[in-house]
Design an enzyme around this catalytic site. Structure first.
Site, short mmCIF file in Angstrom:
data_model
loop_
_atom_site.label_atom_id
_atom_site.label_comp_id
_atom_site.label_asym_id
_atom_site.label_seq_id
_atom_site.Cartn_x
_atom_site.Cartn_y
_atom_site.Cartn_z
N HIS A 160 -0.77 -0.25 -9.86
CA HIS A 160 -1.34 -0.86 -8.74
C HIS A 160 -1.71 -2.08 -9.58
O HIS A 160 -3.16 -2.39 -9.69
CB HIS A 160 -2.54 -0.42 -8.24
CG HIS A 160 -2.70 -0.91 -6.89
ND1 HIS A 160 -3.18 -0.32 -5.61
CD2 HIS A 160 -3.04 -2.13 -6.49
CE1 HIS A 160 -3.61 -1.00 -4.89
NE2 HIS A 160 -3.28 -2.22 -5.15
N ARG B 147 0.82 -1.15 0.05
CA ARG B 147 -0.07 -0.09 -0.14
C ARG B 147 0.82 1.06 -0.10
O ARG B 147 1.89 1.37 0.79
CB ARG B 147 -0.91 -0.16 1.32
CG ARG B 147 -2.15 -0.87 1.18
CD ARG B 147 -3.05 -0.61 0.34
NE ARG B 147 -4.12 -1.66 0.21
CZ ARG B 147 -4.62 -2.57 -0.50
NH1 ARG B 147 -3.49 -2.85 -1.45
NH2 ARG B 147 -5.58 -3.28 -0.64
N GLU C 137 -3.01 7.35 -5.28
CA GLU C 137 -3.09 6.71 -6.49
C GLU C 137 -4.54 7.27 -7.05
O GLU C 137 -5.51 7.82 -6.19
CB GLU C 137 -3.30 5.10 -6.34
CG GLU C 137 -2.31 4.54 -5.88
CD GLU C 137 -2.51 3.06 -5.74
OE1 GLU C 137 -3.51 2.73 -6.05
OE2 GLU C 137 -1.57 2.51 -4.89
#
Ligand code: DGY
Length: 318
Positions: free
Chosen positions: A285, A237, A266
């Site tokens: 991601h 993360r 993000e």
């Protein structure tokens, strides 16, 4: 029974839901659904499949306390107020195990790409800067026999360690809240303190959950203690590293490079300086983004929903 899915999941999962007479409605827009749109969409359904970083906080859960089950299309559950869900008796399912190999592959890909400046050099071709063969500029570093430090030795960390031992006979050290006996017995991984991990590793790969304890853990104080030729990899993360500090650490050559599949925030802004650094590789991601893994995740999501709607224990409950 009806379920709302806040995105698209693989067909195999949809098929399982249909076979169990569960009626599906979907979020169809390309943008992420907002919190109020999510609450509206959940009004007339019995269950939710949460795809992406929807904030399932106390206020969302209280507005949707009629839900019989929520299935996350992820292993991570840092975006859910799990305590509140328990209090409201809403079981939360996730997808552990099935994405460990694919996510470890992504970490390995980033490590190798960073070590050889691959993304940066690829961009030079696109920019018409492929010049004469020169033996010395823009050299990478080799990984053979180096020390891999795993921060968070769970299923994904274990898979990453296996790959690094198999490919480069790397020595493995790790830091966790609890000892991982399997990693120690099968891989010869050595448990070390966090300080020893950051001081001794040539590559640090982050595979822990985002929690109040790990939030911002990799900051300037940590980067300063890492080896100047070390590589930082994060596929867990973005909130676990301090991105400003990471940029400064790279600019000042406190560490050699970084590979990120997760960023903070993000999506990453296109003018983020990390995107133009030589020893940096960034992916959007995609840790679990293979056909095989996304099928398996969709199946697990469907099984969690089916069990929850039957009032049974979920196959994977957080
Ligand atoms: C996960 O499964 O947690 C992935 O990072 C997708 O969010």
């Amino acid at each position: 029974m009806k379920v709302f899915i806040s995105g698209n999941i693989a067909d195999s999962g949809l098929k399982l839901l249909a076979q169990n007479n569960i009626i599906v409605s979907n979020w169809k827009e390309a943008r992420q659904i907002t919190s109020s749109e999510l609450i509206d969409a959940c009004r007339d359904v019995d269950a939710l499949v949460s795809v992406g970083p929807n904030k399932l906080d106390a206020s969302f859960l209280q507005s949707c306390k009629h839900l019989k089950v929520i299935a996350l299309h992820s292993v991570g559950f840092d975006n859910v107020d799990v305590e509140e869900a328990r209090r409201l008796n809403i079981p939360i399912g996730n997808t552990p195990g099935v994405l460990s190999g694919a996510t470890a592959d992504t970490a390995f890909l980033l490590m190798l790409a960073v070590s050889r400046k691959a993304f940066y050099l690829h961009k030079k071709i696109l920019n018409g800067q492929w010049q004469n063969y020169e033996p010395t500029p823009e050299l990478g570093i080799e990984l053979h026999g180096k020390t891999l430090g795993i921060f968070g030795m769970g299923k994904i960390g274990l898979e990453m360690a296996k790959r690094c031992i198999g490919a480069y006979q790397m020595k493995v050290i790790y830091h966790n809240r609890n000892r991982n006996e399997q990693a120690e017995a099968v891989l010869g991984a050595k448990y070390v303190s966090f300080d020893e991990l950051i001081e001794k590793s040539d590559v640090i790969s982050v595979h822990t959950a985002l929690t109040p304890e790990t939030k911002g853990k990799f900051d300037m104080a940590v980067f300063k203690k890492m080896k100047p030729r070390s590589i930082f990899i994060n596929t867990a993360r973005g909130g676990i590293h301090n991105e400003e500090d990471l940029i400064t650490a790279l600019q000042n050559k406190l560490i050699w490079g970084a590979g990120l599949d997760v960023t903070n925030p993000e999506p990453m802004s296109v003018d983020n300086p990390l995107l133009n650094m030589e020893s940096v590789a960034v992916l959007p991601h995609i840790g679990s983004a293979t056909q095989e893994t996304r099928n398996a995740m969709a199946d697990l999501v469907a099984k969690n929903i089916i069990a929850g709607l039957r009032g049974e224990k979920l196959p994977h409950q957080v």
